[in-house]
Scaffold this motif. Sequence first.
Motif, PDB file in Angstrom:
ATOM      1  N   LEU A  87       0.846  -1.189   0.000  1.00 33.24           N
ATOM      2  CA  LEU A  87       0.000   0.000   0.000  1.00 33.24           C
ATOM      3  C   LEU A  87       0.882   1.240   0.000  1.00 33.24           C
ATOM      4  CD1 LEU A  87      -2.853  -0.916   2.512  1.00 33.24           C
ATOM      5  CD2 LEU A  87      -2.958  -0.890   0.030  1.00 33.24           C
ATOM      6  N   GLY A  90      -7.333   1.411  -0.654  1.00 29.76           N
ATOM      7  CA  GLY A  90      -6.637   0.137  -0.730  1.00 29.76           C
ATOM      8  C   GLY A  90      -7.150  -0.792   0.352  1.00 29.76           C
ATOM      9  N   LEU A 149      -3.176   3.365  -2.201  1.00 29.56           N
ATOM     10  CA  LEU A 149      -3.483   2.417  -3.262  1.00 29.56           C
ATOM     11  C   LEU A 149      -2.559   1.219  -3.162  1.00 29.56           C
ATOM     12  CD1 LEU A 149      -3.909   4.829  -6.314  1.00 29.56           C
ATOM     13  CD2 LEU A 149      -5.738   3.596  -5.126  1.00 29.56           C
ATOM     14  N   GLU A 150      -3.080   0.062  -3.563  1.00 32.87           N
ATOM     15  CA  GLU A 150      -2.278  -1.153  -3.581  1.00 32.87           C
ATOM     16  C   GLU A 150      -1.568  -1.263  -4.931  1.00 32.87           C
ATOM     17  OE1 GLU A 150      -2.731  -5.997  -3.023  1.00 32.87           O
ATOM     18  OE2 GLU A 150      -4.492  -4.764  -3.417  1.00 32.87           O
TER      19      GLU A 150
END
Length: 393
Positions: free
Chosen positions: A66, A76, A351-352
Motif C-alpha cells: 500500500l 486500498g 493504493l495497492e
Amino acid sequence: MGFSQALSGLNAAASQLDVVGNNIANSQTVGFKGSSVQFADVYTGAKVGQGVRVSGVLQDFSNGTLESTGRNLDLGINGAGFFRFLQGEQIVYSRNGQLTLTKEGYLENAQGARLTGFPAGVGTGGQPQVLQVPSGGMSASATTGVDATFNLDAESDIITDAFDPADDDTYSYANTATVYDSLGVQHTMTLYFVKTGENEWAVHSAVDGTVDAANSGQLRFNSNGTLDQANSTFPDYSFAMNNGADDVTFGINFDGTTQFGQEFDLGSLDQNGYTAGSLVGVTVDDDGNIIGNYANEQSQVLGTLALANFRNPEGLQPAGDNAWVETGTSGQPLLGLAGTGMFGNVESQALEVSNVDLTSELVDLIIAQRNYQANTQTIKVQDEVLQNAVNLR
C-alpha cells in the motif's frame, strides 16, 4: 523424428514469455496480480514423451504494497477481499480503489464501474447495491443536550438576595455558550451559578437574555469537592422562540464539575445542536464507512462499502480493466464488511501497487528466452539429422 516435442516446447516457452511480458507490462498497474505458467509433460503411451503443454496460468493473489497518495477517494485493502463493482450489467471484483465522485454522486473507477455497498440506515442485510452520495446538505438540528464541567470557587460568599440576571451581585459566576434552534439559528445561552449554602449552588439558564424562571438546577458537592450526583438535580430548561422555530429545550449534564478553593473555571462545554450545512467532501474510514463532511463542521455516515472474498480466488476469471469475475471454480462470492472476519481493513488515501516483482520477472524472462532458444536448437539438430538421412545413397 521428434519435431513435435520441440514444437510443443516452443509453444510452451512462447506462452511463458507472454505471461512474463504481461507481468512486466503491468508492474505499475494498481491492484494488478501477477501470474505464472504451469507446465505438464505429454505422454501418449510411448516410452518417449511427446513434449510439453501449458496446463494452466496461475494467478498470484498475494497482497501488494500500500502506497500513500494523499487523495481521499484512493482506497486500498489492507488484507483479504475485493471491492465489488457494477460494470454495465455485470458484477466485477477488483483490488484497484482509484475512485472518483461523479456529478450524480456515484463512486466510479476509470472504467465507469460503480462501487457497491449498503446505504446508510438500511443495514447489511441482503445484496449490496450501487452506492450514491446524496447531493443535499445536512439539515439543522436543535440543541437538546449540553455537557459542561466547571470548577466553582469554594471560597465564594453565600448569596441570599433573589436572583436577577441584570444584577451581578445576585449571582456568583456566569458563562456563555451557543445553542441552536430547529431552524439552525444560533442563540446565546448563559448559565448563572448562585452559591446558596455550604456545598450548595443554584444554576439558572437564559437564552438570548430570557431566563427560564420555571426551572433551576441544584448542584450539591461532597466535602472533598466532588459533585454529589445523587442529591443534585439537572432539569430541562425551555425557551420559546419568536422566529417560527420550535421551543428550545435542553438538559445540562454537569458530570465532572467540582468545587475547589480556586478560581471559577470552565473545563469544557459542548452542545449537540448545529446549523444546516452543504456537503463539502467525502472520506472513507477503516471500516469502509463512506462519511460525508459538511460546511457546518458535522459529518455523517452515508453508506458502507461491501467487500467480497472467494473460497478459491485463483479460480477467478480476469475480465480486464483491473477486474475479475466469478466462475464455477472460484465459487460464489462471500460478502462482508471491512475489518470483520476474513476481510481486511480499508485504507483511505492509499493504493495497492502491483504485486509483480520486477527482479524475479526479469530472471524468468531470461529463463524463458533460453528455453525458447534451446527448443529451436532441438529443431535445428533434428533437421540436420533428417537431412543427413536423406543424403544417404
